[in-house]
Design a protein around this motif. Structure first.
Motif, PDB file in Angstrom:
ATOM      1  N   ALA A 180       0.821  -1.208   0.000  1.00 48.80           N
ATOM      2  CA  ALA A 180       0.000   0.000   0.000  1.00 48.80           C
ATOM      3  C   ALA A 180       0.857   1.261   0.000  1.00 48.80           C
ATOM      4  O   ALA A 180       0.562   2.232  -0.699  1.00 48.80           O
ATOM      5  CB  ALA A 180      -0.938  -0.004   1.209  1.00 48.80           C
ATOM      6  N   VAL A 181       1.921   1.241   0.789  1.00 45.50           N
ATOM      7  CA  VAL A 181       2.817   2.405   0.856  1.00 45.50           C
ATOM      8  C   VAL A 181       3.489   2.643  -0.491  1.00 45.50           C
ATOM      9  O   VAL A 181       3.542   3.778  -0.995  1.00 45.50           O
ATOM     10  CB  VAL A 181       3.872   2.216   1.963  1.00 45.50           C
ATOM     11  N   LEU A 182       4.008   1.578  -1.104  1.00 43.63           N
ATOM     12  CA  LEU A 182       4.684   1.716  -2.394  1.00 43.63           C
ATOM     13  C   LEU A 182       3.710   2.161  -3.487  1.00 43.63           C
ATOM     14  O   LEU A 182       4.049   3.013  -4.320  1.00 43.63           O
ATOM     15  CB  LEU A 182       5.341   0.387  -2.782  1.00 43.63           C
ATOM     16  N   ALA A 183       2.504   1.586  -3.465  1.00 40.40           N
ATOM     17  CA  ALA A 183       1.509   1.963  -4.476  1.00 40.40           C
ATOM     18  C   ALA A 183       1.096   3.423  -4.310  1.00 40.40           C
ATOM     19  O   ALA A 183       0.936   4.146  -5.303  1.00 40.40           O
ATOM     20  CB  ALA A 183       0.289   1.057  -4.369  1.00 40.40           C
ATOM     21  N   THR A 184       0.949   3.869  -3.067  1.00 41.65           N
ATOM     22  CA  THR A 184       0.598   5.269  -2.817  1.00 41.65           C
ATOM     23  C   THR A 184       1.700   6.198  -3.307  1.00 41.65           C
ATOM     24  O   THR A 184       1.425   7.235  -3.933  1.00 41.65           O
ATOM     25  CB  THR A 184       0.342   5.510  -1.320  1.00 41.65           C
ATOM     26  N   ALA A 185       2.951   5.837  -3.017  1.00 40.06           N
ATOM     27  CA  ALA A 185       4.078   6.652  -3.480  1.00 40.06           C
ATOM     28  C   ALA A 185       4.092   6.745  -5.000  1.00 40.06           C
ATOM     29  O   ALA A 185       4.370   7.814  -5.565  1.00 40.06           O
ATOM     30  CB  ALA A 185       5.392   6.055  -2.972  1.00 40.06           C
ATOM     31  N   CYS A 186       3.771   5.645  -5.671  1.00 36.79           N
ATOM     32  CA  CYS A 186       3.736   5.651  -7.141  1.00 36.79           C
ATOM     33  C   CYS A 186       2.620   6.556  -7.664  1.00 36.79           C
ATOM     34  O   CYS A 186       2.834   7.344  -8.598  1.00 36.79           O
ATOM     35  CB  CYS A 186       3.544   4.231  -7.671  1.00 36.79           C
ATOM     36  N   VAL A 187       1.433   6.464  -7.063  1.00 36.35           N
ATOM     37  CA  VAL A 187       0.302   7.291  -7.509  1.00 36.35           C
ATOM     38  C   VAL A 187       0.604   8.775  -7.288  1.00 36.35           C
ATOM     39  O   VAL A 187       0.368   9.606  -8.174  1.00 36.35           O
ATOM     40  CB  VAL A 187      -0.990   6.889  -6.766  1.00 36.35           C
ATOM     41  N   VAL A 188       1.126   9.112  -6.110  1.00 35.77           N
ATOM     42  CA  VAL A 188       1.465  10.509  -5.823  1.00 35.77           C
ATOM     43  C   VAL A 188       2.558  10.999  -6.765  1.00 35.77           C
ATOM     44  O   VAL A 188       2.505  12.125  -7.273  1.00 35.77           O
ATOM     45  CB  VAL A 188       1.909  10.665  -4.353  1.00 35.77           C
ATOM     46  N   GLY A 189       3.554  10.136  -7.035  1.00 42.77           N
ATOM     47  CA  GLY A 189       4.618  10.499  -7.951  1.00 42.77           C
ATOM     48  C   GLY A 189       4.110  10.765  -9.358  1.00 42.77           C
ATOM     49  O   GLY A 189       4.536  11.717 -10.017  1.00 42.77           O
ATOM     50  N   VAL A 190       3.192   9.926  -9.819  1.00 46.25           N
ATOM     51  CA  VAL A 190       2.613  10.119 -11.159  1.00 46.25           C
ATOM     52  C   VAL A 190       1.819  11.420 -11.204  1.00 46.25           C
ATOM     53  O   VAL A 190       1.904  12.178 -12.180  1.00 46.25           O
ATOM     54  CB  VAL A 190       1.726   8.917 -11.535  1.00 46.25           C
ATOM     55  N   ALA A 191       1.030  11.681 -10.150  1.00 51.28           N
ATOM     56  CA  ALA A 191       0.257  12.925 -10.105  1.00 51.28           C
ATOM     57  C   ALA A 191       1.178  14.137 -10.129  1.00 51.28           C
ATOM     58  O   ALA A 191       0.911  15.127 -10.834  1.00 51.28           O
ATOM     59  CB  ALA A 191      -0.622  12.949  -8.853  1.00 51.28           C
ATOM     60  N   TRP A 192       2.262  14.069  -9.385  1.00 50.95           N
ATOM     61  CA  TRP A 192       3.250  15.159  -9.382  1.00 50.95           C
ATOM     62  C   TRP A 192       3.864  15.343 -10.765  1.00 50.95           C
ATOM     63  O   TRP A 192       4.022  16.472 -11.241  1.00 50.95           O
ATOM     64  CB  TRP A 192       4.319  14.863  -8.341  1.00 50.95           C
ATOM     65  N   PHE A 193       4.212  14.257 -11.408  1.00 54.45           N
ATOM     66  CA  PHE A 193       4.799  14.321 -12.752  1.00 54.45           C
ATOM     67  C   PHE A 193       3.818  14.940 -13.754  1.00 54.45           C
ATOM     68  O   PHE A 193       4.195  15.807 -14.552  1.00 54.45           O
ATOM     69  CB  PHE A 193       5.208  12.919 -13.209  1.00 54.45           C
ATOM     70  N   LEU A 194       2.568  14.495 -13.704  1.00 52.07           N
ATOM     71  CA  LEU A 194       1.561  15.025 -14.631  1.00 52.07           C
ATOM     72  C   LEU A 194       1.339  16.514 -14.399  1.00 52.07           C
ATOM     73  O   LEU A 194       1.088  17.273 -15.347  1.00 52.07           O
ATOM     74  CB  LEU A 194       0.250  14.264 -14.467  1.00 52.07           C
ATOM     75  N   HIS A 195       1.436  16.931 -13.140  1.00 46.91           N
ATOM     76  CA  HIS A 195       1.262  18.357 -12.825  1.00 46.91           C
ATOM     77  C   HIS A 195       2.452  19.189 -13.298  1.00 46.91           C
ATOM     78  O   HIS A 195       2.276  20.214 -13.966  1.00 46.91           O
ATOM     79  CB  HIS A 195       1.081  18.528 -11.317  1.00 46.91           C
ATOM     80  N   THR A 196       3.646  18.752 -12.937  1.00 50.98           N
ATOM     81  CA  THR A 196       4.827  19.558 -13.251  1.00 50.98           C
ATOM     82  C   THR A 196       5.103  19.631 -14.746  1.00 50.98           C
ATOM     83  O   THR A 196       5.640  20.627 -15.236  1.00 50.98           O
ATOM     84  CB  THR A 196       6.073  19.002 -12.535  1.00 50.98           C
ATOM     85  N   THR A 197       4.736  18.584 -15.482  1.00 53.79           N
ATOM     86  CA  THR A 197       4.954  18.597 -16.927  1.00 53.79           C
ATOM     87  C   THR A 197       3.809  19.270 -17.680  1.00 53.79           C
ATOM     88  O   THR A 197       3.934  19.555 -18.873  1.00 53.79           O
ATOM     89  CB  THR A 197       5.125  17.164 -17.460  1.00 53.79           C
ATOM     90  N   GLY A 198       2.702  19.507 -16.981  1.00 49.53           N
ATOM     91  CA  GLY A 198       1.554  20.118 -17.627  1.00 49.53           C
ATOM     92  C   GLY A 198       0.760  19.167 -18.502  1.00 49.53           C
ATOM     93  O   GLY A 198      -0.113  19.603 -19.261  1.00 49.53           O
ATOM     94  N   LEU A 199       1.044  17.861 -18.417  1.00 49.46           N
ATOM     95  CA  LEU A 199       0.309  16.892 -19.233  1.00 49.46           C
ATOM     96  C   LEU A 199      -1.158  16.814 -18.833  1.00 49.46           C
ATOM     97  O   LEU A 199      -2.023  16.517 -19.653  1.00 49.46           O
ATOM     98  CB  LEU A 199       0.967  15.507 -19.112  1.00 49.46           C
TER      99      LEU A 199
END
Length: 313
Positions: A180-199
């Motif tokens: 659960a911890v690893l999956a949450t980190a992955c989801v948050v990381g993807v959300a951060w990436f999508l935000h910072t790249t403007g995708l």
């Protein structure tokens, strides 16, 4: 429309400054009626235009409001202006408080066996702290701004709740906590990436949709909890255990809610940048931090429950 915690405050929306708030640069004090767009001849017009550009282009430079009598690096009330780093630091502190309180609750209150007499009090404690966190969250939602007290209260109460639930699930399904911890980190990381790249950029219409879904999910959860507590539904996950075309309802709802929460997390990041562009006072960083932490912990809860349903046998 954004996170309900943030949407009540004009610094997160760029809307009219109501009574009781320090004036936002580019709005009041520039010769216009309160809360209206500055005229082209106003000193704040250029700042307003740059603010709008920044909101639509995350890669743009942070606007500086030197025109119209505003001091660089200061909010309209004279307090130091909040920076993006301020918000992220407060987010990290509050997330750390949730993790530490959860770990302590797990270590001190969750027994090592389901046959232990103390096992039966763990879930009632989890429900109690969850209700407490919900009450504090509602208090935060109706506050103009908050200090560290309410922010830490929510983070700790929710941390204890999730720590207890995680400990119980770990007893029955070893390894689920790390997943659960690893999956949450992955989801948050993807959300951060999508935000910072403007995708991915959120829209008012999109936020209305996800907030409606989120509200429906909250109502469903309360109804389901009531059915389980009263014994009207004796399935391990209540209504979530029902199957649609062979797929547990909880799996379908879990995936939908994770997507909804991720979209809201992207919006949280966006609204923090808007607050910085609006020169919110530094103390607003606590509001930004707890808003992001709420969404991250929500994502973790949905992932944990989804994994538990998938491993329910």
């Amino acid at each position: 429309m954004s996170n309900p915690i943030m949407s009540r405050n004009p610094y997160f929306t760029g809307s009219t400054t109501p009574a009781g708030y320090p004036a936002m640069p580019g709005y009041e004090g520039s010769g216009n009626a309160a809360g209206t767009m500055p005229r082209p001849s106003d000193p704040a017009a250029d700042a307003y235009a740059r603010q709008q550009s920044y909101q639509t282009d995350p890669a743009a430079q942070m606007p500086q409001y030197g025109a119209g009598g505003y001091v660089e690096g200061r909010a309209a009330n004279g307090e130091p202006a909040m920076t993006y780093d301020d918000a992220m630091i407060k987010t990290g502190i509050l997330l750390g408080a949730a993790l530490i309180s959860g770990a302590l609750a797990w270590a001190l209150l969750v027994p090592t066996s389901v046959t232990s007499p103390s096992y039966n009090i763990v879930m009632p404690l989890a429900i109690g702290t969850s209700i407490g966190a919900f009450v504090v969250g509602m208090m935060i939602a109706f506050k103009r701004t908050i200090g560290p007290g309410l922010a830490f209260a929510y983070a700790i109460l929710e941390g204890v709740c999730l720590g207890l639930i995680t400990g119980v699930f770990e007893l029955m399904m070893p390894g689920i906590a790390l997943q659960a911890v690893l999956a949450t980190a992955c989801v948050v990381g993807v959300a951060w990436f999508l935000h910072t790249t403007g995708l991915v950029k959120t829209t008012p219409k999109g936020m209305k949709i996800v907030l409606t879904i989120a509200l429906a999910g909250i109502i469903f959860s309360f109804v389901n909890l009531g059915l389980m507590v009263t014994g009207l539904n004796d399935q391990p996950f209540g209504l979530r255990s029902a199957e649609i075309a062979g797929i547990p309802l909880g799996v379908i709802l879990g995936i939908v809610m994770i997507v909804v929460a991720s979209y809201m997390l992207i919006n949280d990041f966006e609204t923090v940048k808007i607050a910085v562009a609006n020169r919110a006072p530094k103390s607003f960083a606590w509001m930004c931090g707890i808003s992001i932490v709420m969404t991250v912990l929500w994502i973790y809860m949905e992932i944990l429950r989804l994994l538990a349903i998938l491993n329910r046998d």
